[in-house]
Design a protein around this motif. Structure first.
Motif, PDB file in Angstrom:
ATOM      1  N   ASP A  12       0.834  -1.197   0.000  1.00  0.00           N
ATOM      2  CA  ASP A  12       0.000   0.000   0.000  1.00  0.00           C
ATOM      3  C   ASP A  12       0.873   1.254   0.000  1.00  0.00           C
ATOM      4  O   ASP A  12       0.491   2.288  -0.541  1.00  0.00           O
ATOM      5  CB  ASP A  12      -0.913   0.011   1.233  1.00  0.00           C
ATOM      6  CG  ASP A  12      -0.128  -0.136   2.537  1.00  0.00           C
ATOM      7  OD1 ASP A  12       0.624  -1.121   2.666  1.00  0.00           O
ATOM      8  OD2 ASP A  12      -0.260   0.729   3.420  1.00  0.00           O
ATOM      9  N   PHE A  13       2.068   1.153   0.577  1.00  0.00           N
ATOM     10  CA  PHE A  13       3.000   2.287   0.646  1.00  0.00           C
ATOM     11  C   PHE A  13       3.986   2.270  -0.521  1.00  0.00           C
ATOM     12  O   PHE A  13       4.229   3.297  -1.161  1.00  0.00           O
ATOM     13  CB  PHE A  13       3.767   2.253   1.969  1.00  0.00           C
ATOM     14  CG  PHE A  13       4.737   3.397   2.149  1.00  0.00           C
ATOM     15  CD1 PHE A  13       4.318   4.609   2.683  1.00  0.00           C
ATOM     16  CD2 PHE A  13       6.078   3.260   1.796  1.00  0.00           C
ATOM     17  CE1 PHE A  13       5.205   5.657   2.853  1.00  0.00           C
ATOM     18  CE2 PHE A  13       6.978   4.304   1.959  1.00  0.00           C
ATOM     19  CZ  PHE A  13       6.534   5.510   2.495  1.00  0.00           C
ATOM     20  N   PHE A  14       4.563   1.095  -0.811  1.00  0.00           N
ATOM     21  CA  PHE A  14       5.633   1.022  -1.807  1.00  0.00           C
ATOM     22  C   PHE A  14       5.138   0.771  -3.230  1.00  0.00           C
ATOM     23  O   PHE A  14       5.865   1.045  -4.188  1.00  0.00           O
ATOM     24  CB  PHE A  14       6.634  -0.067  -1.407  1.00  0.00           C
ATOM     25  CG  PHE A  14       7.445   0.298  -0.200  1.00  0.00           C
ATOM     26  CD1 PHE A  14       8.511   1.164  -0.303  1.00  0.00           C
ATOM     27  CD2 PHE A  14       7.116  -0.200   1.048  1.00  0.00           C
ATOM     28  CE1 PHE A  14       9.248   1.524   0.815  1.00  0.00           C
ATOM     29  CE2 PHE A  14       7.846   0.143   2.171  1.00  0.00           C
ATOM     30  CZ  PHE A  14       8.915   1.015   2.054  1.00  0.00           C
ATOM     31  N   GLY A  15       3.933   0.237  -3.369  1.00  0.00           N
ATOM     32  CA  GLY A  15       3.379   0.024  -4.707  1.00  0.00           C
ATOM     33  C   GLY A  15       3.708  -1.325  -5.297  1.00  0.00           C
ATOM     34  O   GLY A  15       2.838  -1.996  -5.842  1.00  0.00           O
ATOM     35  N   ASN A  72      -6.704  -0.522   5.887  1.00  0.00           N
ATOM     36  CA  ASN A  72      -5.890   0.572   5.337  1.00  0.00           C
ATOM     37  C   ASN A  72      -4.422   0.184   5.197  1.00  0.00           C
ATOM     38  O   ASN A  72      -3.516   0.998   5.389  1.00  0.00           O
ATOM     39  CB  ASN A  72      -6.022   1.828   6.211  1.00  0.00           C
ATOM     40  CG  ASN A  72      -7.456   2.273   6.355  1.00  0.00           C
ATOM     41  OD1 ASN A  72      -8.043   2.130   7.425  1.00  0.00           O
ATOM     42  ND2 ASN A  72      -8.039   2.780   5.283  1.00  0.00           N
ATOM     43  N   ARG A  73      -4.180  -1.068   4.872  1.00  0.00           N
ATOM     44  CA  ARG A  73      -2.849  -1.596   4.603  1.00  0.00           C
ATOM     45  C   ARG A  73      -2.942  -2.453   3.342  1.00  0.00           C
ATOM     46  O   ARG A  73      -4.000  -2.591   2.758  1.00  0.00           O
ATOM     47  CB  ARG A  73      -2.332  -2.417   5.792  1.00  0.00           C
ATOM     48  CG  ARG A  73      -2.152  -1.628   7.094  1.00  0.00           C
ATOM     49  CD  ARG A  73      -1.024  -0.614   7.000  1.00  0.00           C
ATOM     50  NE  ARG A  73      -0.732   0.024   8.282  1.00  0.00           N
ATOM     51  CZ  ARG A  73      -1.296   1.136   8.715  1.00  0.00           C
ATOM     52  NH1 ARG A  73      -2.221   1.743   7.979  1.00  0.00           N
ATOM     53  NH2 ARG A  73      -0.948   1.649   9.883  1.00  0.00           N
ATOM     54  N   ASP A  74      -1.830  -3.013   2.937  1.00  0.00           N
ATOM     55  CA  ASP A  74      -1.724  -3.827   1.730  1.00  0.00           C
ATOM     56  C   ASP A  74      -2.874  -4.829   1.610  1.00  0.00           C
ATOM     57  O   ASP A  74      -2.876  -5.896   2.218  1.00  0.00           O
ATOM     58  CB  ASP A  74      -0.375  -4.561   1.761  1.00  0.00           C
ATOM     59  CG  ASP A  74      -0.128  -5.400   0.527  1.00  0.00           C
ATOM     60  OD1 ASP A  74      -0.967  -5.380  -0.388  1.00  0.00           O
ATOM     61  OD2 ASP A  74       0.920  -6.069   0.483  1.00  0.00           O
ATOM     62  N   ALA A  75      -3.882  -4.485   0.791  1.00  0.00           N
ATOM     63  CA  ALA A  75      -5.059  -5.345   0.635  1.00  0.00           C
ATOM     64  C   ALA A  75      -4.762  -6.580  -0.196  1.00  0.00           C
ATOM     65  O   ALA A  75      -5.465  -7.590  -0.097  1.00  0.00           O
ATOM     66  CB  ALA A  75      -6.203  -4.548   0.001  1.00  0.00           C
ATOM     67  N   ALA A 125      14.098  -0.229  -0.946  1.00  0.00           N
ATOM     68  CA  ALA A 125      14.177   0.441   0.355  1.00  0.00           C
ATOM     69  C   ALA A 125      15.024  -0.377   1.325  1.00  0.00           C
ATOM     70  O   ALA A 125      15.868   0.169   2.050  1.00  0.00           O
ATOM     71  CB  ALA A 125      12.776   0.669   0.921  1.00  0.00           C
ATOM     72  N   LYS A 126      14.834  -1.690   1.346  1.00  0.00           N
ATOM     73  CA  LYS A 126      15.625  -2.548   2.226  1.00  0.00           C
ATOM     74  C   LYS A 126      17.116  -2.458   1.900  1.00  0.00           C
ATOM     75  O   LYS A 126      17.971  -2.484   2.790  1.00  0.00           O
ATOM     76  CB  LYS A 126      15.160  -4.005   2.099  1.00  0.00           C
ATOM     77  CG  LYS A 126      13.740  -4.277   2.571  1.00  0.00           C
ATOM     78  CD  LYS A 126      13.630  -4.190   4.071  1.00  0.00           C
ATOM     79  CE  LYS A 126      12.272  -4.655   4.565  1.00  0.00           C
ATOM     80  NZ  LYS A 126      12.083  -4.406   6.012  1.00  0.00           N
ATOM     81  N   LYS A 127      17.430  -2.365   0.613  1.00  0.00           N
ATOM     82  CA  LYS A 127      18.834  -2.334   0.187  1.00  0.00           C
ATOM     83  C   LYS A 127      19.593  -1.134   0.751  1.00  0.00           C
ATOM     84  O   LYS A 127      20.817  -1.176   0.890  1.00  0.00           O
ATOM     85  CB  LYS A 127      18.921  -2.289  -1.344  1.00  0.00           C
ATOM     86  CG  LYS A 127      18.630  -3.591  -2.039  1.00  0.00           C
ATOM     87  CD  LYS A 127      18.852  -3.400  -3.543  1.00  0.00           C
ATOM     88  CE  LYS A 127      18.461  -4.626  -4.324  1.00  0.00           C
ATOM     89  NZ  LYS A 127      18.673  -4.410  -5.786  1.00  0.00           N
TER      90      LYS A 127
END
Length: 477
Positions: free
Chosen positions: A204-207, A372-375, A215-217
């Motif tokens: 939901d945030f990163f797409g 409201n998070r990754d559905a 982001a982790k890298k």
């Protein structure tokens, strides 16, 4: 502290107006006041530049902004307001990250367990250790209530400063993908950084998974960490490796520096011999499941690098206690009841696989998904429950601003064509009572999703709620 002192080490900074004395830092214009340095940046839902005038009226000493905010007070104009907030916060608190050893742990699952194992090892080794993460912060007898996995910069560097002042020598910190993407902790150079795994979450945030992985890298750039500990059995590790970054690999399936030989496994944990670059360390891992062997390998590999001996590693792992991480809660009618934080498809599968192996009766799982998070993970978690559990109770987790029954309906989609062995009970406490009521001798019940959480968020309000408390109340009846 003067503005010029706070920005001394920051490139590409423009100070408009006179140098100003700063007494505190502030990110909310509604509570800003005299002597504050107020931060403006473009957020995901709003742009705090819109509130610069309000902050000025309240008497702030200066404002950090990404463009001219049209105010008379001094301004620090920067390229990235979020990065500036992290670097200025670190400077304001005397750069505590330079006075303490910091170990970062990132990955979709396992961060909290690895962090707690490391703290336990350092405690056993006689080093004064602190921890920051999903379950809050602990150091020198102080406990700080949980908020975010990785706190926002003003609080984070204030907390690190308190740890330094309390004599803490090493801090183990969970580093979320959000924190990395938003540059919350960017001034920290880690003595070691650990990667556990990468599976679907936070889309939901990163797409998409690519952006989530990138982001982790960020944690594993040579300028961010001195040493990396990486999961050899996770496909993403190949993308993390950077030429010139010292590292060690751990795993169970591929060639690596650290691996384990399993001696005995049960619902109460695993006895194993850890081979740490040809040094053998026998220990009892007091947490169920093969994934916790991976967590122990990650913690042991990092601890060995940072000077812990085998005795400290073995005893530290054996003494580890992690609230709500595949945690045994109670026996009832000859059945065993566990709670776990598993809130991703991969996390739920690992927990169900771990329990299934030792379940002589039925494996029952109670779970929901956050609103409201990754559905996209909702039907995936339904599918996993349908495949690995003998019966499922679908219920509410933290619905936030969504309709709980809509979330449940999306989870149900994963059961289609696989299993009809499930029930829907919207209220989580009633669902727990229903699930416990079904237990027979030999069964195992897993309540997944909330773990050690002590509240449930519904329409912006957090109500007191804890799975373990409800379980014990139901059994008590």
């Amino acid at each position: 502290m003067k503005l010029s002192e706070l920005t001394r080490e920051m490139p590409d900074v423009k100070i408009v107006g006179a140098d100003a004395e700063i007494s505190s830092l502030c990110t909310d214009s509604r509570v800003s006041g005299k002597g504050d340095l107020y931060f403006c940046f473009r957020g995901t839902n709003s742009d705090s530049h819109s509130f610069a005038a309000e902050a000025e009226r309240r008497g702030v000493a200066a404002i950090v902004c990404e463009r001219d905010a049209g105010v008379a007070v001094p301004q620090i104009i920067v390229k990235d307001g979020r990065e500036a907030m992290a670097r200025i916060s670190a400077a304001f608190y005397g750069n505590p990250q330079r006075k303490i050893s910091v170990v970062g742990v990132t990955g979709t699952n396992g961060k909290t367990t690895v962090a707690h194992m490391l703290k336990s090892i350092f405690d056993r080794a006689g080093r004064k250790a602190g921890i920051i993460g999903t379950l809050g912060a602990k150091y020198a007898g102080v406990t700080v209530a949980p908020a975010l996995t990785t706190p926002d910069p003003v609080f984070l560097f204030s907390l690190l400063n308190d740890m330094v002042n309390a004599g803490t020598e090493v801090v183990v910190m969970e580093v979320s993908a959000h924190a990395l993407a938003l540059r919350k902790e960017c001034p920290i150079v880690y003595d070691a950084a650990i990667f556990t795994n990468l599976t679907q979450d936070h889309l939901d945030f990163f797409g998409d998974m690519r952006a989530y992985g990138e982001a982790k890298k960020l944690l594993f750039r040579p300028e961010r960490t001195k040493f990396a500990v990486l999961n050899a059995d996770d496909a993403f590790t190949d993308g993390v490796l950077i030429d010139g970054l010292p590292h060690k690999l751990y795993g169970m399936e591929n060639p690596c520096d650290s691996f384990a030989v399993i001696e005995n496994e049960s619902l109460r944990g695993t006895r194993a011999v850890l081979n740490l670059s040809d040094e053998l360390c026998e220990t009892m891992i007091p947490l169920t499941g093969r994934h916790n062997v991976y967590n122990a390998l990650a913690a042991a590999t990092a601890a060995r690098r940072l000077g812990a001996d085998n005795e400290a590693i073995a005893q530290g792992i054996a003494n580890t206690k992690v609230e709500g991480r595949l945690e045994f809660v109670a026996s009832f009618r000859g059945a065993e009841i566990f709670v776990d934080f598993a809130h991703t498809p991969d996390g739920l599968e690992k927990s169900l696989r771990a329990l299934k192996e030792y379940c002589v009766g039925r494996l029952i799982v109670l779970f929901g998904c956050g609103g409201n998070r990754d559905a996209g993970k909702r039907p995936l978690m339904g599918k996993i429950a349908a495949q690995f559990a003998d019966f499922s109770v679908i219920t509410s987790d933290n619905p936030r601003y969504e309709d709980p029954m809509r979330i449940i309906s999306e989870i149900e989609g994963g059961f289609c064509g696989i299993s009809d062995r499930y029930a829907v009970v919207e209220e989580r406490d009633r669902a727990t009572e229903y699930a416990i009521g079904k237990l027979q001798k030999g069964d195992v019940l897993l309540l997944a999703g909330k773990g050690g959480e002590c509240d449930q968020e519904i329409m912006g309000i957090k109500y007191s709620y804890n799975d373990k408390t409800v379980i014990k109340s139901v059994i008590g009846k």
